[in-house]
Design a protein around this motif. Structure first.
Motif, PDB file in Angstrom:
ATOM      1  N   VAL A  52      -1.273 114.358  45.631  1.00 21.55           N
ATOM      2  CA  VAL A  52      -0.316 115.366  46.088  1.00 21.55           C
ATOM      3  C   VAL A  52      -0.391 115.490  47.611  1.00 21.55           C
ATOM      4  N   ASN A  53       0.671 115.963  48.177  1.00 19.70           N
ATOM      5  CA  ASN A  53       0.710 116.271  49.603  1.00 19.70           C
ATOM      6  C   ASN A  53       0.642 117.776  49.782  1.00 19.70           C
ATOM      7  N   ILE A  54      -0.029 118.186  50.825  1.00 19.31           N
ATOM      8  CA  ILE A  54      -0.063 119.584  51.229  1.00 19.31           C
ATOM      9  C   ILE A  54       0.532 119.621  52.630  1.00 19.31           C
ATOM     10  N   GLY A  55       1.460 120.525  52.856  1.00 13.86           N
ATOM     11  CA  GLY A  55       2.083 120.583  54.175  1.00 13.86           C
ATOM     12  C   GLY A  55       2.796 121.884  54.403  1.00 13.86           C
ATOM     13  N   GLY A  56       3.188 122.080  55.638  1.00 20.56           N
ATOM     14  CA  GLY A  56       3.931 123.273  56.025  1.00 20.56           C
ATOM     15  C   GLY A  56       5.398 123.139  55.674  1.00 20.56           C
ATOM     16  N   ALA A  57       6.133 124.186  55.979  1.00 24.45           N
ATOM     17  CA  ALA A  57       7.532 124.252  55.563  1.00 24.45           C
ATOM     18  C   ALA A  57       8.510 123.775  56.633  1.00 24.45           C
ATOM     19  N   GLU A  58       8.066 123.665  57.884  1.00 22.44           N
ATOM     20  CA  GLU A  58       9.005 123.395  58.974  1.00 22.44           C
ATOM     21  C   GLU A  58       8.735 122.067  59.655  1.00 22.44           C
ATOM     22  N   GLU A  59       9.762 121.251  59.731  1.00 17.44           N
ATOM     23  CA  GLU A  59       9.696 120.008  60.510  1.00 17.44           C
ATOM     24  C   GLU A  59      10.137 120.330  61.932  1.00 17.44           C
ATOM     25  N   ILE A  60       9.381 119.825  62.906  1.00 26.41           N
ATOM     26  CA  ILE A  60       9.687 120.123  64.304  1.00 26.41           C
ATOM     27  C   ILE A  60       9.392 118.907  65.159  1.00 26.41           C
ATOM     28  N   SER A  61      10.208 118.713  66.186  1.00 30.79           N
ATOM     29  CA  SER A  61       9.907 117.634  67.138  1.00 30.79           C
ATOM     30  C   SER A  61       8.742 118.073  68.018  1.00 30.79           C
ATOM     31  N   ILE A  62       8.022 117.117  68.518  1.00 30.80           N
ATOM     32  CA  ILE A  62       6.876 117.415  69.377  1.00 30.80           C
ATOM     33  C   ILE A  62       7.346 118.078  70.672  1.00 30.80           C
ATOM     34  N   LEU A  63       8.491 117.682  71.177  1.00 29.79           N
ATOM     35  CA  LEU A  63       9.034 118.316  72.376  1.00 29.79           C
ATOM     36  C   LEU A  63       9.369 119.787  72.112  1.00 29.79           C
ATOM     37  N   GLU A  64       9.987 120.080  70.987  1.00 30.69           N
ATOM     38  CA  GLU A  64      10.295 121.469  70.638  1.00 30.69           C
ATOM     39  C   GLU A  64       9.005 122.262  70.413  1.00 30.69           C
ATOM     40  N   LEU A  65       7.998 121.648  69.832  1.00 26.00           N
ATOM     41  CA  LEU A  65       6.712 122.324  69.665  1.00 26.00           C
ATOM     42  C   LEU A  65       6.147 122.718  71.032  1.00 26.00           C
ATOM     43  N   ALA A  66       6.193 121.805  71.990  1.00 31.65           N
ATOM     44  CA  ALA A  66       5.701 122.106  73.334  1.00 31.65           C
ATOM     45  C   ALA A  66       6.470 123.281  73.937  1.00 31.65           C
ATOM     46  N   GLU A  67       7.764 123.299  73.748  1.00 30.55           N
ATOM     47  CA  GLU A  67       8.588 124.391  74.282  1.00 30.55           C
ATOM     48  C   GLU A  67       8.235 125.721  73.608  1.00 30.55           C
ATOM     49  N   ARG A  68       8.033 125.691  72.304  1.00 28.31           N
ATOM     50  CA  ARG A  68       7.686 126.924  71.595  1.00 28.31           C
ATOM     51  C   ARG A  68       6.306 127.444  72.003  1.00 28.31           C
ATOM     52  N   VAL A  69       5.362 126.539  72.179  1.00 28.10           N
ATOM     53  CA  VAL A  69       4.025 126.945  72.637  1.00 28.10           C
ATOM     54  C   VAL A  69       4.122 127.559  74.027  1.00 28.10           C
ATOM     55  N   LYS A  70       4.860 126.923  74.918  1.00 26.23           N
ATOM     56  CA  LYS A  70       5.013 127.428  76.280  1.00 26.23           C
ATOM     57  C   LYS A  70       5.590 128.843  76.266  1.00 26.23           C
ATOM     58  N   ARG A  71       6.640 129.059  75.480  1.00 20.94           N
ATOM     59  CA  ARG A  71       7.250 130.399  75.390  1.00 20.94           C
ATOM     60  C   ARG A  71       6.277 131.409  74.800  1.00 20.94           C
ATOM     61  N   ALA A  72       5.619 131.048  73.708  1.00 22.05           N
ATOM     62  CA  ALA A  72       4.713 131.973  73.021  1.00 22.05           C
ATOM     63  C   ALA A  72       3.526 132.350  73.894  1.00 22.05           C
ATOM     64  N   ALA A  73       3.055 131.418  74.712  1.00 22.31           N
ATOM     65  CA  ALA A  73       1.908 131.674  75.588  1.00 22.31           C
ATOM     66  C   ALA A  73       2.339 132.317  76.909  1.00 22.31           C
ATOM     67  N   ARG A  74       3.653 132.447  77.085  1.00 21.24           N
ATOM     68  CA  ARG A  74       4.196 132.972  78.353  1.00 21.24           C
ATOM     69  C   ARG A  74       3.617 132.179  79.537  1.00 21.24           C
ATOM     70  N   SER A  75       3.721 130.875  79.401  1.00 21.83           N
ATOM     71  CA  SER A  75       3.109 129.958  80.346  1.00 21.83           C
ATOM     72  C   SER A  75       4.111 129.473  81.384  1.00 21.83           C
ATOM     73  N   SER A  76       3.610 129.143  82.553  1.00 22.25           N
ATOM     74  CA  SER A  76       4.440 128.520  83.586  1.00 22.25           C
ATOM     75  C   SER A  76       4.249 126.997  83.594  1.00 22.25           C
ATOM     76  N   SER A  77       3.584 126.472  82.595  1.00 19.83           N
ATOM     77  CA  SER A  77       3.338 125.026  82.515  1.00 19.83           C
ATOM     78  C   SER A  77       4.637 124.242  82.519  1.00 19.83           C
ATOM     79  N   SER A  78       4.585 123.077  83.123  1.00 20.21           N
ATOM     80  CA  SER A  78       5.692 122.132  82.967  1.00 20.21           C
ATOM     81  C   SER A  78       5.433 121.340  81.687  1.00 20.21           C
ATOM     82  N   ILE A  79       6.486 120.780  81.156  1.00 18.10           N
ATOM     83  CA  ILE A  79       6.361 119.892  79.999  1.00 18.10           C
ATOM     84  C   ILE A  79       6.715 118.499  80.504  1.00 18.10           C
TER      85      ILE A  79
END
Length: 146
Positions: A52-79
């Motif tokens: 069996v496979n175990i996994g989360g419910a949401e598929e996301i691109s790695i670029l979108e993940l980076a953007e979401r992390v940046k927003r959630a962390a309130r970061s000024s990091s560049s991607i």
């Protein structure tokens, strides 16, 4: 261990490095959800010997993940995107464009589905890393996240 690496970079306001073009997609599962899934499997005799496979419910691109992390962390990091040849100079690295498990057998056998959405996973990872920094704990070896 891309999510903790993105979070650590974002919290330090360092560049968030995305390997390749960032359009490759992944799926993330919170550790507590994995443990519950494994317990469900162990308690179900019909699951014995099944793959069996175990996994989360949401598929996301790695670029979108980076953007979401940046927003959630309130970061000024560049991607920044980093070509695979630069990230892996020894060569021979091939990335899968899409790595997302089908959890239909898991759901059918046990009724399990992930309880923690990606937004919560990101927030919990940020909280973990902030707390680790406060305690001055070293970054776990080999990218292992507690």
């Amino acid at each position: 261990m891309v999510l903790p690496a993105f979070v650590r970079a974002a919290l330090a306001d360092q560049p968030i490095r995305v390997f390749g073009d960032g359009r490759q997609t992944r799926n993330f599962t919170y550790i507590d959800d994995c443990i519950v899934a494994l317990l469900c499997l162990m308690r179900n005799p019909l699951a014995a010997g099944k793959i069996v496979n175990i996994g989360g419910a949401e598929e996301i691109s790695i670029l979108e993940l980076a953007e979401r992390v940046k927003r959630a962390a309130r970061s000024s990091s560049s991607i920044v995107t980093v070509p695979y040849g630069e990230a892996y100079p020894e060569g021979g690295f091939e990335d899968m464009r899409r790595r997302v498990p089908c959890i239909c057998r898991m759901e059918a056998l046990t009724g399990w589905s992930p309880a923690t959405d990606l937004t919560a996973i990101i927030q919990r990872t940020i909280a973990f890393e902030r707390n680790r920094e406060k305690r001055r704990e070293p970054v776990p070896a080999l990218g292992i996240l507690a």
